[in-house]
Design an enzyme around this catalytic site. Structure first.
Site, PDB file in Angstrom:
ATOM      1  N   ASN A 181       0.931  -1.605  -0.225  1.00  0.00           N
ATOM      2  CA  ASN A 181      -0.162   0.252   0.075  1.00  0.00           C
ATOM      3  C   ASN A 181       0.683   1.141   0.341  1.00  0.00           C
ATOM      4  OD1 ASN A 181       0.779  -0.530   3.012  1.00  0.00           O
ATOM      5  ND2 ASN A 181      -0.535   0.837   3.044  1.00  0.00           N
TER       6      ASN A 181
ATOM      7  N   GLU B  65       3.753  -4.528  12.519  1.00  0.00           N
ATOM      8  CA  GLU B  65       2.691  -3.401  12.438  1.00  0.00           C
ATOM      9  C   GLU B  65       1.454  -4.383  11.957  1.00  0.00           C
ATOM     10  OE1 GLU B  65       0.213  -1.377  11.130  1.00  0.00           O
ATOM     11  OE2 GLU B  65       1.275  -0.368  10.238  1.00  0.00           O
TER      12      GLU B  65
ATOM     13  N   CYS C 297      -3.145   1.599   6.567  1.00  0.00           N
ATOM     14  CA  CYS C 297      -3.591   0.620   8.068  1.00  0.00           C
ATOM     15  C   CYS C 297      -4.237   1.256   8.837  1.00  0.00           C
ATOM     16  CB  CYS C 297      -2.494   0.166   8.476  1.00  0.00           C
ATOM     17  SG  CYS C 297      -0.896   1.379   8.642  1.00  0.00           S
TER      18      CYS C 297
ATOM     19  N   GLU D 177       7.845   1.396  16.871  1.00  0.00           N
ATOM     20  CA  GLU D 177       9.425   1.581  15.844  1.00  0.00           C
ATOM     21  C   GLU D 177       9.077   2.644  15.696  1.00  0.00           C
ATOM     22  OE1 GLU D 177       9.212  -0.792  12.020  1.00  0.00           O
ATOM     23  OE2 GLU D 177      10.047  -2.177  13.011  1.00  0.00           O
TER      24      GLU D 177
END
Length: 487
Positions: free
Chosen positions: A155, A253, A287, A468
């Site tokens: 994405n 993630e 996301c 992160e």
């Protein structure tokens, strides 16, 4: 169309050179639905070659000073910036995103990722303590882990790949990166610049191919002690299983089902355009996108009317058109999956306020075979609906009504995911109170997608493991060692 005669052919980048592969995969231009690129179908053999190259490069790269590594990483940022437009055009064509989004978000952020980490890693500190009664002092050092396996999604291809490569190499690791097989072009373009930037052979290796083949070989390799992955929760679970026998460090993630909570005192002039953007930016294929909108009852009707009016103004069409707001979805299969969720909502009795199943989509003749759909708004839907529980990952958002603060917090938390949320209110006490109780890794209040890379990024529950960011990435990509000196 004979796609093979004009297809761009990519090659793996191993040990500082491009290496052809025995077999290739078709990669499609989502805006026209035709093959335009051939991507290596890599597997164990290619991963093994990359591991050997990364092993050989590790002693020399890890011995370089952070300052020397910083100069090389900064140079790579400069080289990408010099060719920003070519990278943006390639990202738009490869992924289906609008050229405007690719130019202003994807590639700009990829450049900034390298610049940010080339500096931030230089300013991290370690700990020291003294035990005078024992004539001892203790201090910590941080050392690179070794070979970092980095797997990025389709994405935000270069954006998220560089988010991993930059801190990994700045910390002294060598890397094996695997971009998505559906969006590999900009990673391949970046590889062309590595030698010019000053990266020694084997420091950055890029393997292309399917996750089930190349990705699996990478995450299960015993000599790759660290994996950073961004993608679906299902794939993240598989990575945990495959890497478990080797006790690898993991940063995952994963998916999200992010709520926006609109209280009655929200500034709708700011809230509505921002929530349209948070719902449909990059075709909803982020996301962090909003897919559940909770609106307080006293303003529900007004919000619904103004929100739908704003959504209908978003233009769907060719990604290369600078006036386009919504480009093409990534693939034919993904488009069918997203449309199927809308059908399920209709079968459950939900109401489609605009978009798929409600309005007609008009496309230029050249785009007729592309993977396009209108941004879609669903109302009158139950919290237990699959459209309110599953990550659809497309231009679809659901709107529902709530009455009280306590109620909406419970409902917002009522999914397996916990990545992000937005809260809209002019009541500062309420904003702090609600943000603290939401089960997620990030909360934006009266805004969306404003990021400070110094701060942690990551989710809770099924949205991932680890964080992160400046300090968090430094700690993830290094190992801490305590040293005690008796004097």
């Amino acid at each position: 169309m004979d796609s093979s005669k004009a297809a761009l052919v990519l090659e793996n980048y191993i040990d500082g050179r491009f290496v052809p592969c025995a077999s290739y995969l078709d990669s499609y231009d989502p805006s026209i639905g035709e093959v335009y690129c051939k991507v290596p179908d890599s597997g164990k053999e290619e991963v093994e070659a990359a591991v050997k190259a990364a092993q050989n490069a590790f002693p020399g790269w890890s011995a370089k000073s952070p300052q020397d590594r910083s100069k090389i990483v900064s140079k790579l940022a400069d080289l990408i910036e010099e060719d920003l437009e070519s990278f943006a055009q390639a990202e738009s064509k490869d992924q289906g995103k609008t050229i405007t989004f690719a130019r202003t978000v994807d590639i700009s952020r990829a450049i900034y990722n390298f610049r940010f980490f080339s500096s931030s890693i230089l300013h991290q500190t370690t700990e020291s303590t003294q035990m005078d009664h024992m004539d001892c002092m203790h201090y910590t050092v941080r050392t690179p882990v070794g070979i970092a396996g980095l797997i990025s999604p389709w994405n935000l291809p270069l954006y998220l790949l560089t988010w991993k490569i930059a801190p990994a190499v700045m910390c002294g690791n060598t890397v094996i990166a695997k971009p998505s097989e559906m969006t590999s072009v900009t990673a391949w373009m970046m590889c062309k610049l590595l030698d010019k930037a000053g990266f020694p052979p084997g420091v950055v290796n890029v393997i292309f191919g399917h996750g089930s083949k190349a990705g699996d070989a990478l995450v299960s390799h015993p000599k790759v002690p660290l994996i950073s992955f961004t993608g679906s929760t299902l794939t993240g679970q598989r990575i945990i299983e495959r890497s478990a026998p080797f006790c690898k460090k993991l940063s995952l993630e994963l998916g999200g089902k992010n709520p926006a909570i609109i209280f009655e005192d929200a500034n709708l002039d700011e809230c509505i355009p921002a929530t349209v953007r948070s719902s449909f930016a990059n075709q909803g294929e982020i996301c962090l996108c909003t897919s559940r909108i909770f609106v307080q009852r006293t303003i529900y009707s007004e919000f619904l009317k103004k929100f739908v009016e704003a959504v209908k103004k978003w233009k769907v069409g060719s990604p290369s058109d600078p006036t386009t707001d919504v480009g093409a979805l990534i693939s034919k299969e993904h488009l069918a999956k997203v449309k199927n969720y809308i059908k399920k909502a209709q079968e459950e009795g939900a109401r489609i306020l605009c978009g798929e199943g409600k309005d007609l989509l008009f496309l230029h003749p050249r785009d007729q075979n592309g993977y396009f759909m209108l941004p879609t708004v669903i109302a009158d839907i139950e919290d237990n609906s699959c459209c309110m529980q599953d990550e659809i990952f497309g231009p679809v958002t659901c709107i529902t009504v709530f009455d009280t603060e306590e109620e909406v917090i419970t409902r917002a938390n009522g999914v397996k995911y916990g990545l992000a949320a937005t809260v809209w209110s002019s009541n500062v006490r309420r904003v702090h109170r609600v943000a603290k109780r939401l089960q997620c890794g990030l909360v934006w209040t009266n805004c969306w997608l404003i990021r400070d890379l110094n701060l942690p990024f990551g989710g809770t529950k099924a949205s991932g493991i680890g964080r992160e960011g400046a300090k968090d990435s430094y700690e993830f990509f290094t190992e801490s060692k305590t040293i005690t000196i008796k004097h």
